[in-house]
Design a protein around this motif. Sequence first.
Motif, PDB file in Angstrom:
ATOM      1  N   GLY A 265     -48.763  15.729  54.386  1.00  0.00           N
ATOM      2  CA  GLY A 265     -49.184  14.335  54.482  1.00  0.00           C
ATOM      3  C   GLY A 265     -48.102  13.335  54.117  1.00  0.00           C
ATOM      4  O   GLY A 265     -47.983  12.290  54.736  1.00  0.00           O
ATOM      5  N   ALA A 266     -47.296  13.644  53.097  1.00  0.00           N
ATOM      6  CA  ALA A 266     -46.248  12.714  52.663  1.00  0.00           C
ATOM      7  C   ALA A 266     -45.196  12.551  53.750  1.00  0.00           C
ATOM      8  O   ALA A 266     -44.749  11.440  54.039  1.00  0.00           O
ATOM      9  N   ASP A 267     -44.786  13.654  54.379  1.00  0.00           N
ATOM     10  CA  ASP A 267     -43.797  13.572  55.459  1.00  0.00           C
ATOM     11  C   ASP A 267     -44.353  12.791  56.639  1.00  0.00           C
ATOM     12  O   ASP A 267     -43.669  11.976  57.230  1.00  0.00           O
ATOM     13  N   LEU A 268     -45.602  13.045  56.997  1.00  0.00           N
ATOM     14  CA  LEU A 268     -46.219  12.348  58.123  1.00  0.00           C
ATOM     15  C   LEU A 268     -46.304  10.855  57.835  1.00  0.00           C
ATOM     16  O   LEU A 268     -45.973  10.038  58.687  1.00  0.00           O
ATOM     17  N   THR A 269     -46.701  10.485  56.634  1.00  0.00           N
ATOM     18  CA  THR A 269     -46.789   9.077  56.257  1.00  0.00           C
ATOM     19  C   THR A 269     -45.427   8.404  56.368  1.00  0.00           C
ATOM     20  O   THR A 269     -45.300   7.309  56.912  1.00  0.00           O
ATOM     21  N   GLU A 270     -44.398   9.071  55.882  1.00  0.00           N
ATOM     22  CA  GLU A 270     -43.044   8.506  55.949  1.00  0.00           C
ATOM     23  C   GLU A 270     -42.595   8.338  57.401  1.00  0.00           C
ATOM     24  O   GLU A 270     -42.024   7.316  57.774  1.00  0.00           O
ATOM     25  N   ARG A 271     -42.881   9.299  58.224  1.00  0.00           N
ATOM     26  CA  ARG A 271     -42.461   9.232  59.625  1.00  0.00           C
ATOM     27  C   ARG A 271     -43.223   8.153  60.389  1.00  0.00           C
ATOM     28  O   ARG A 271     -42.648   7.446  61.211  1.00  0.00           O
ATOM     29  N   LEU A 272     -44.511   8.009  60.121  1.00  0.00           N
ATOM     30  CA  LEU A 272     -45.271   6.941  60.774  1.00  0.00           C
ATOM     31  C   LEU A 272     -44.794   5.577  60.299  1.00  0.00           C
ATOM     32  O   LEU A 272     -44.715   4.629  61.080  1.00  0.00           O
ATOM     33  N   ALA A 273     -44.458   5.469  59.022  1.00  0.00           N
ATOM     34  CA  ALA A 273     -43.917   4.209  58.497  1.00  0.00           C
ATOM     35  C   ALA A 273     -42.607   3.867  59.196  1.00  0.00           C
ATOM     36  O   ALA A 273     -42.342   2.697  59.513  1.00  0.00           O
ATOM     37  N   ARG A 274     -41.795   4.868  59.480  1.00  0.00           N
ATOM     38  CA  ARG A 274     -40.538   4.643  60.199  1.00  0.00           C
ATOM     39  C   ARG A 274     -40.818   4.134  61.620  1.00  0.00           C
ATOM     40  O   ARG A 274     -40.147   3.222  62.101  1.00  0.00           O
ATOM     41  N   LEU A 275     -41.827   4.701  62.271  1.00  0.00           N
ATOM     42  CA  LEU A 275     -42.202   4.210  63.601  1.00  0.00           C
ATOM     43  C   LEU A 275     -42.603   2.743  63.553  1.00  0.00           C
ATOM     44  O   LEU A 275     -42.290   1.973  64.464  1.00  0.00           O
TER      45      LEU A 275
ATOM     46  N   LEU B  57     -53.167   8.344  63.187  1.00  0.00           N
ATOM     47  CA  LEU B  57     -53.413   9.330  64.230  1.00  0.00           C
ATOM     48  C   LEU B  57     -54.887   9.677  64.244  1.00  0.00           C
ATOM     49  O   LEU B  57     -55.508   9.792  63.184  1.00  0.00           O
ATOM     50  N   PRO B  58     -55.459   9.861  65.432  1.00  0.00           N
ATOM     51  CA  PRO B  58     -56.872  10.256  65.500  1.00  0.00           C
ATOM     52  C   PRO B  58     -57.088  11.595  64.799  1.00  0.00           C
ATOM     53  O   PRO B  58     -56.216  12.463  64.819  1.00  0.00           O
ATOM     54  N   ALA B  59     -58.239  11.730  64.188  1.00  0.00           N
ATOM     55  CA  ALA B  59     -58.588  12.987  63.524  1.00  0.00           C
ATOM     56  C   ALA B  59     -58.942  14.035  64.566  1.00  0.00           C
ATOM     57  O   ALA B  59     -59.107  13.729  65.751  1.00  0.00           O
ATOM     58  N   ALA B  60     -59.071  15.256  64.128  1.00  0.00           N
ATOM     59  CA  ALA B  60     -59.487  16.339  65.022  1.00  0.00           C
ATOM     60  C   ALA B  60     -60.831  15.988  65.654  1.00  0.00           C
ATOM     61  O   ALA B  60     -61.667  15.341  65.035  1.00  0.00           O
TER      62      ALA B  60
END
Length: 93
Positions: free
Chosen positions: A58-68, A18-21
């Motif tokens: 961060g861990a949840d986001l990483t897992e969700r992006l990996a699922r995508l 995801l793009p940074a701020a």
Amino acid sequence: MRAFVLYDKDGTITSIGLPAAAETGRQTLQSQSGHEVAEVDLPDDDSARSATAGRDNGADLTERLARLMTQYRIDASGQGPSLVRRETPRGSV
């Protein structure tokens, strides 16, 4: 929401971010031999909404992006690269 994806000739996503701020400056993935980079819209479904919600963890986001990455691939046959749902998610039986 937009994301950067690195994908191979078959449309398999090998990296996503995801793009940074805006105040941190422009960021992107760097292409590698045999791969392309595209900035795409994330799909508007439950998995995409959950992938972009709660950026604090961060861990949840990483897992969700990996699922995508397992549920979608890149289709470059149209007017530009876009995400399309895989008929059978990668790694499933």
